[in-house]
Scaffold this motif. Structure first.
Motif, PDB file in Angstrom:
ATOM      1  N   LEU A  12      29.170  45.914  46.095  1.00 61.33           N
ATOM      2  CA  LEU A  12      27.960  45.109  46.296  1.00 61.33           C
ATOM      3  C   LEU A  12      28.266  43.615  46.408  1.00 61.33           C
ATOM      4  O   LEU A  12      27.384  42.830  46.736  1.00 61.33           O
ATOM      5  N   ARG A  13      29.489  43.222  46.122  1.00 58.67           N
ATOM      6  CA  ARG A  13      29.845  41.800  46.240  1.00 58.67           C
ATOM      7  C   ARG A  13      30.911  41.610  47.324  1.00 58.67           C
ATOM      8  O   ARG A  13      30.602  41.206  48.432  1.00 58.67           O
ATOM      9  N   ASP A  14      32.159  41.989  47.046  1.00 53.10           N
ATOM     10  CA  ASP A  14      33.190  41.802  48.069  1.00 53.10           C
ATOM     11  C   ASP A  14      32.906  42.726  49.252  1.00 53.10           C
ATOM     12  O   ASP A  14      33.068  42.346  50.418  1.00 53.10           O
ATOM     13  N   GLY A  15      32.446  43.951  48.966  1.00 53.13           N
ATOM     14  CA  GLY A  15      32.129  44.904  50.039  1.00 53.13           C
ATOM     15  C   GLY A  15      31.074  44.344  50.968  1.00 53.13           C
ATOM     16  O   GLY A  15      31.135  44.508  52.188  1.00 53.13           O
ATOM     17  N   SER A  72      28.293  39.509  37.333  1.00 56.41           N
ATOM     18  CA  SER A  72      28.040  38.614  38.469  1.00 56.41           C
ATOM     19  C   SER A  72      29.255  37.721  38.646  1.00 56.41           C
ATOM     20  O   SER A  72      29.838  37.237  37.667  1.00 56.41           O
ATOM     21  N   LEU A  73      29.583  37.457  39.889  1.00 60.09           N
ATOM     22  CA  LEU A  73      30.663  36.523  40.197  1.00 60.09           C
ATOM     23  C   LEU A  73      30.131  35.099  40.038  1.00 60.09           C
ATOM     24  O   LEU A  73      28.930  34.843  40.246  1.00 60.09           O
ATOM     25  N   ALA A  74      31.002  34.168  39.682  1.00 62.64           N
ATOM     26  CA  ALA A  74      30.621  32.752  39.541  1.00 62.64           C
ATOM     27  C   ALA A  74      31.862  31.900  39.791  1.00 62.64           C
ATOM     28  O   ALA A  74      32.921  32.185  39.213  1.00 62.64           O
ATOM     29  N   ILE A  96      30.284  38.034  32.839  1.00 60.97           N
ATOM     30  CA  ILE A  96      30.395  36.936  33.828  1.00 60.97           C
ATOM     31  C   ILE A  96      31.847  36.916  34.314  1.00 60.97           C
ATOM     32  O   ILE A  96      32.780  36.937  33.507  1.00 60.97           O
ATOM     33  N   HIS A  97      31.985  36.891  35.631  1.00 63.61           N
ATOM     34  CA  HIS A  97      33.315  36.893  36.250  1.00 63.61           C
ATOM     35  C   HIS A  97      33.498  35.550  36.947  1.00 63.61           C
ATOM     36  O   HIS A  97      32.894  35.300  37.984  1.00 63.61           O
ATOM     37  N   THR A  98      34.304  34.693  36.343  1.00 63.03           N
ATOM     38  CA  THR A  98      34.483  33.371  36.949  1.00 63.03           C
ATOM     39  C   THR A  98      35.893  33.247  37.524  1.00 63.03           C
ATOM     40  O   THR A  98      36.822  33.902  37.059  1.00 63.03           O
ATOM     41  N   PHE A  99      36.013  32.408  38.545  1.00 63.08           N
ATOM     42  CA  PHE A  99      37.323  32.323  39.206  1.00 63.08           C
ATOM     43  C   PHE A  99      37.602  30.920  39.734  1.00 63.08           C
ATOM     44  O   PHE A  99      36.681  30.152  40.016  1.00 63.08           O
ATOM     45  N   ILE A 100      38.907  30.644  39.836  1.00 61.57           N
ATOM     46  CA  ILE A 100      39.352  29.415  40.509  1.00 61.57           C
ATOM     47  C   ILE A 100      40.710  29.724  41.129  1.00 61.57           C
ATOM     48  O   ILE A 100      41.456  30.573  40.626  1.00 61.57           O
ATOM     49  N   PHE A 138      38.211  36.413  33.951  1.00 65.23           N
ATOM     50  CA  PHE A 138      38.693  35.247  34.700  1.00 65.23           C
ATOM     51  C   PHE A 138      39.636  35.701  35.805  1.00 65.23           C
ATOM     52  O   PHE A 138      40.547  36.486  35.570  1.00 65.23           O
ATOM     53  N   SER A 139      39.414  35.199  37.022  1.00 59.03           N
ATOM     54  CA  SER A 139      40.303  35.509  38.148  1.00 59.03           C
ATOM     55  C   SER A 139      41.057  34.274  38.600  1.00 59.03           C
ATOM     56  O   SER A 139      40.442  33.219  38.822  1.00 59.03           O
ATOM     57  N   ALA A 140      42.365  34.426  38.755  1.00 62.10           N
ATOM     58  CA  ALA A 140      43.199  33.358  39.297  1.00 62.10           C
ATOM     59  C   ALA A 140      43.318  33.635  40.796  1.00 62.10           C
ATOM     60  O   ALA A 140      44.199  34.385  41.223  1.00 62.10           O
ATOM     61  N   MET A 141      42.394  33.076  41.568  1.00 63.49           N
ATOM     62  CA  MET A 141      42.362  33.437  42.995  1.00 63.49           C
ATOM     63  C   MET A 141      43.694  33.070  43.677  1.00 63.49           C
ATOM     64  O   MET A 141      44.302  32.055  43.360  1.00 63.49           O
ATOM     65  N   ASP A 142      44.100  33.909  44.603  1.00 69.43           N
ATOM     66  CA  ASP A 142      45.374  33.767  45.328  1.00 69.43           C
ATOM     67  C   ASP A 142      46.569  33.840  44.362  1.00 69.43           C
ATOM     68  O   ASP A 142      47.599  33.210  44.593  1.00 69.43           O
ATOM     69  N   ILE A 166      41.667  39.571  32.562  1.00 68.83           N
ATOM     70  CA  ILE A 166      42.337  38.615  33.442  1.00 68.83           C
ATOM     71  C   ILE A 166      42.614  39.331  34.756  1.00 68.83           C
ATOM     72  O   ILE A 166      43.329  40.334  34.784  1.00 68.83           O
ATOM     73  N   ASN A 167      42.018  38.826  35.825  1.00 66.71           N
ATOM     74  CA  ASN A 167      42.166  39.494  37.119  1.00 66.71           C
ATOM     75  C   ASN A 167      43.187  38.759  37.979  1.00 66.71           C
ATOM     76  O   ASN A 167      43.166  37.531  38.081  1.00 66.71           O
ATOM     77  N   ILE A 168      44.064  39.562  38.596  1.00 66.34           N
ATOM     78  CA  ILE A 168      45.136  39.011  39.430  1.00 66.34           C
ATOM     79  C   ILE A 168      44.841  39.417  40.873  1.00 66.34           C
ATOM     80  O   ILE A 168      45.213  40.514  41.316  1.00 66.34           O
ATOM     81  N   PRO A 169      44.195  38.547  41.640  1.00 64.88           N
ATOM     82  CA  PRO A 169      43.866  38.931  43.018  1.00 64.88           C
ATOM     83  C   PRO A 169      45.006  38.685  44.003  1.00 64.88           C
ATOM     84  O   PRO A 169      45.715  37.675  43.912  1.00 64.88           O
ATOM     85  N   ASP A 170      45.142  39.623  44.909  1.00 65.33           N
ATOM     86  CA  ASP A 170      45.980  39.376  46.092  1.00 65.33           C
ATOM     87  C   ASP A 170      44.957  39.053  47.176  1.00 65.33           C
ATOM     88  O   ASP A 170      44.628  39.883  48.025  1.00 65.33           O
ATOM     89  N   THR A 171      44.466  37.841  47.116  1.00 63.01           N
ATOM     90  CA  THR A 171      43.304  37.425  47.909  1.00 63.01           C
ATOM     91  C   THR A 171      43.491  37.599  49.417  1.00 63.01           C
ATOM     92  O   THR A 171      42.554  37.952  50.123  1.00 63.01           O
ATOM     93  N   VAL A 172      44.709  37.330  49.884  1.00 65.37           N
ATOM     94  CA  VAL A 172      44.920  37.372  51.338  1.00 65.37           C
ATOM     95  C   VAL A 172      45.712  38.615  51.769  1.00 65.37           C
ATOM     96  O   VAL A 172      46.163  38.694  52.910  1.00 65.37           O
ATOM     97  N   VAL A 201      43.485  44.045  38.626  1.00 63.32           N
ATOM     98  CA  VAL A 201      43.982  43.592  39.928  1.00 63.32           C
ATOM     99  C   VAL A 201      42.905  43.761  40.990  1.00 63.32           C
ATOM    100  O   VAL A 201      42.019  44.619  40.858  1.00 63.32           O
ATOM    101  N   HIS A 202      42.997  42.940  42.014  1.00 61.93           N
ATOM    102  CA  HIS A 202      41.983  42.903  43.075  1.00 61.93           C
ATOM    103  C   HIS A 202      42.763  42.683  44.376  1.00 61.93           C
ATOM    104  O   HIS A 202      43.168  41.570  44.684  1.00 61.93           O
ATOM    105  N   CYS A 203      43.031  43.768  45.088  1.00 61.11           N
ATOM    106  CA  CYS A 203      43.925  43.656  46.247  1.00 61.11           C
ATOM    107  C   CYS A 203      43.179  43.809  47.567  1.00 61.11           C
ATOM    108  O   CYS A 203      42.378  44.732  47.729  1.00 61.11           O
ATOM    109  N   HIS A 204      43.509  42.928  48.501  1.00 59.48           N
ATOM    110  CA  HIS A 204      42.943  43.029  49.854  1.00 59.48           C
ATOM    111  C   HIS A 204      43.926  43.760  50.758  1.00 59.48           C
ATOM    112  O   HIS A 204      45.113  43.862  50.475  1.00 59.48           O
ATOM    113  N   ASN A 205      43.372  44.258  51.884  1.00 58.84           N
ATOM    114  CA  ASN A 205      44.101  45.254  52.663  1.00 58.84           C
ATOM    115  C   ASN A 205      44.664  44.735  53.988  1.00 58.84           C
ATOM    116  O   ASN A 205      44.861  45.509  54.907  1.00 58.84           O
TER     117      ASN A 205
HETATM  118  O1  KIV Z   1      39.736  38.115  46.882  1.00 61.14           O
HETATM  119  C1  KIV Z   1      39.529  37.411  45.864  1.00 61.14           C
HETATM  120  O2  KIV Z   1      40.377  36.657  45.393  1.00 61.14           O
HETATM  121  C2  KIV Z   1      38.204  37.514  45.262  1.00 61.14           C
HETATM  122  C3  KIV Z   1      38.030  36.831  43.948  1.00 61.14           C
HETATM  123  C4  KIV Z   1      36.750  36.097  43.869  1.00 61.14           C
HETATM  124  C5  KIV Z   1      38.192  37.817  42.826  1.00 61.14           C
HETATM  125  O3  KIV Z   1      37.329  38.186  45.778  1.00 61.14           O
END
Ligand code: KIV
Ligand code: ZN
Length: 513
Positions: A12-15, A72-74, A96-100, A138-142, A166-172, A201-205
């Motif tokens: 419902l958010r990234d999707g 909710s993302l913030a 609350i899911h906050t990220f930078i 908390f997400s450490a984006m990228d 603690i979320n570790i995104p592979d944003t790209v 973890v939060h991995c993009h494809n």
């Molecule tokens: O891809 C990403 O890094 C995100 C974050 C906001 C978790 O969607």
């Protein structure tokens, strides 16, 4: 270490960040209820600050959906954190899911922050969120492109400030399985207070590795995976929920890990999300694609007839695909219809059910057999699409065309409650209908894509039309179904025009994630 992997669903958010995939609030509630049936641990219901529509969706999911944590993302900004809390308060289990961003590439070129400033913001915003809720992610984006030593420092500080995930995104989508797994291991070995938090973890494809990277992460100690139904999401999408869940379930023998997912709800969830978003599932998609359990080769069929385990590593029933499809017909009653709807993930009652049942009866009169796909199309058409801002409604459409007749359409639409009629011409019947509708609505949109599919076999099948429209920065999908494909085409066009109106009203801030 705990061997249960938590499933954090962000459909419902990234999707929803998939191009053209916006869902309205009612649609999001329906998906969220199905996610609860599926047994996900966390539902990321939206990004409350990004638009009034997202705020409302988070608020309603938080109030109406029982079971999972609702989140909710913030961004790491006070107004985002406050808005997330505003939408979540009252929820039994809010997060609350906050990220930078933490990578130098993002900090230097996009956010223009020093590492020190980013770390300070992360700490302040986790503390602010903790002022509202106990459960802060908390997400450490990228993260996958962040220098590990700095990443460890930020994570330690965020946990110190009160983050419990603690979320570790592979944003790209740049990571590779082995180094990504080692990064998770490095975090466990180098962050002093990591025992107080769960690693996610939060991995993009982008390189087709979202599932493989998520798997490498859980093998190395991550215990939450962020994923989406059908793998939809920003660009090439996110880790697919059904794939990671079925890998863990099927290979539990080797991995020793599992989730709490009720896997029989996977297929209904997949159909529901693809129906609502208009994003089709490719036929060869693992687990939920049309061909995922279809055996074509004679040798395979022979083996299967002798023993299913010869060529099947999972039973289709285990993901909610039944071998014997229940077919409804004109003698099927309201109860059978409602039961089938519920098995397909649609819990519909009241006026919506009445309308859908009436349309089902009409269709059953025309077609001998009504399949699941027909029923899904009916619900999409009669129930879900009605909740959009219906500026435009199709009242009547008559089209003439043939080898000797110039294609001409006469259309009557309701526009903001007033009836408007027009006549128009075109290259063919669909073009004539579209030109006439465009004349009535005065739309400035461009038609990017038009496609028509027969929902089932036979010439009496319903046609399902999908269109993609673009106006300025907005791209939308529209769908319509009918046994007459010109009517289905008009419905799809009008559905897209209504979605465009909805998008213009709900215009999101241009937030880059
Ligand atoms: O891809 C990403 O890094 C995100 C974050 C906001 C978790 O969607
Ligand atoms: Zn993402």
């Amino acid at each position: 270490m705990d061997n249960r992997v938590r499933i954090f669903d962000t459909t419902l958010r990234d999707g929803e960040q998939s191009p053209g995939a916006s869902m309205n609030v009612e649609e999001k509630i329906m998906v969220a209820k199905q996610l609860a049936k599926l047994g996900v641990d966390v539902i990321e219901a939206g990004f409350a600050f990004s638009s009034p529509g997202d705020f409302e969706a988070v608020r309603r999911v938080a109030q109406e959906v029982e079971g999972p944590v609702v989140c909710s993302l913030a961004r790491a900004k006070p107004e985002d954190i406050d808005s997330a809390w505003g939408a979540l308060k009252g929820a039994p289990r809010p997060r609350i899911h906050t990220f930078i961003s933490t990578s130098d590439i993002h900090l230097k070129h996009q956010f223009r922050l020093t590492r020190k400033e980013a770390l300070k913001r992360a700490v302040e915003m986790v503390e602010r969120a903790r002022g509202y809720v106990e459960d802060v992610e908390f997400s450490a984006m990228d993260a996958s492109r962040t220098e590990p030593e700095y990443l460890y420092e930020v994570i330690e500080a965020a946990i110190g400030a009160g983050a419990s995930t603690i979320n570790i995104p592979d944003t790209v989508g740049y990571a590779l399985p082995q180094p990504f797994g080692e990064l998770i291991k490095g975090i466990r070995e180098n962050v002093g207070n990591i025992g107080k938090a769960m690693i996610s973890v939060h991995c993009h494809n982008d390189l087709g590795l979202a599932v493989a990277n998520s798997l490498a992460a859980v093998v190395n100690g991550a215990r939450q995976v962020e994923c989406t139904i059908n793998g939809i999401g920003e660009r090439a999408g996110n880790c697919s929920l059904e794939e990671i869940v079925m890998i863990l379930r099927t290979r539990k023998d080797l991995l020793g890990l599992d989730t709490s997912i009720n896997t029989e709800q996977i297929y209904p969830a997949s159909r529901l999300v693809s129906g609502i978003t208009g994003i089709m599932v490719q036929p060869n998609k693992a687990i939920v694609g049309d061909n995922a359990f279809a055996h074509e080769s004679g040798i395979h069929q022979d083996g299967l007839l002798k023993d299913k385990t010869t060529y099947e590593i999972m039973r289709p029933e285990s993901v909610g695909i039944s071998r014997s499809k229940l077919v409804l017909g004109k003698h099927s009653g309201r109860h059978a219809f409602k039961t089938r709807l519920s098995e397909l993930g649609y819990d519909i009652t009241g006026e919506g059910l009445d309308k859908a049942f009436e349309r089902f009866k009409k269709l059953a009169d025309k077609k001998k057999e009504v399949f699941d796909e027909d029923i899904e199309a009916i619900v999409q058409d009669e129930v879900l699409r009605l909740d959009l801002t219906e500026r435009y409604k199709l009242v009547k459409l008559n089209v003439r065309s043939g080898t000797d007749t110039p294609p001409t359409a006469e259309a009557v639409l309701e526009v903001d409650g007033k009836t408007v009629s027009e006549e128009g011409h075109g290259d063919g019947p669909v073009d004539a209908a579209y030109n006439t509708i465009a004349k009535i609505t005065g739309t400035k949109s461009t038609l990017l894509k038009y496609s028509v599919n027969a929902i089932t076999g036979g010439t009496d099948a319903q046609g399902e039309v999908s269109v993609r429209l673009k106006e300025g920065e907005h791209t939308v999908l529209g769908q319509g179904s009918h046994t007459d494909i010109i009517v289905a085409s008009a419905k799809a066009y009008i559905n897209a025009l209504n979605r465009l109106e909805y998008k213009k009203k709900e215009r999101k801030e241009n937030l880059i994630l």
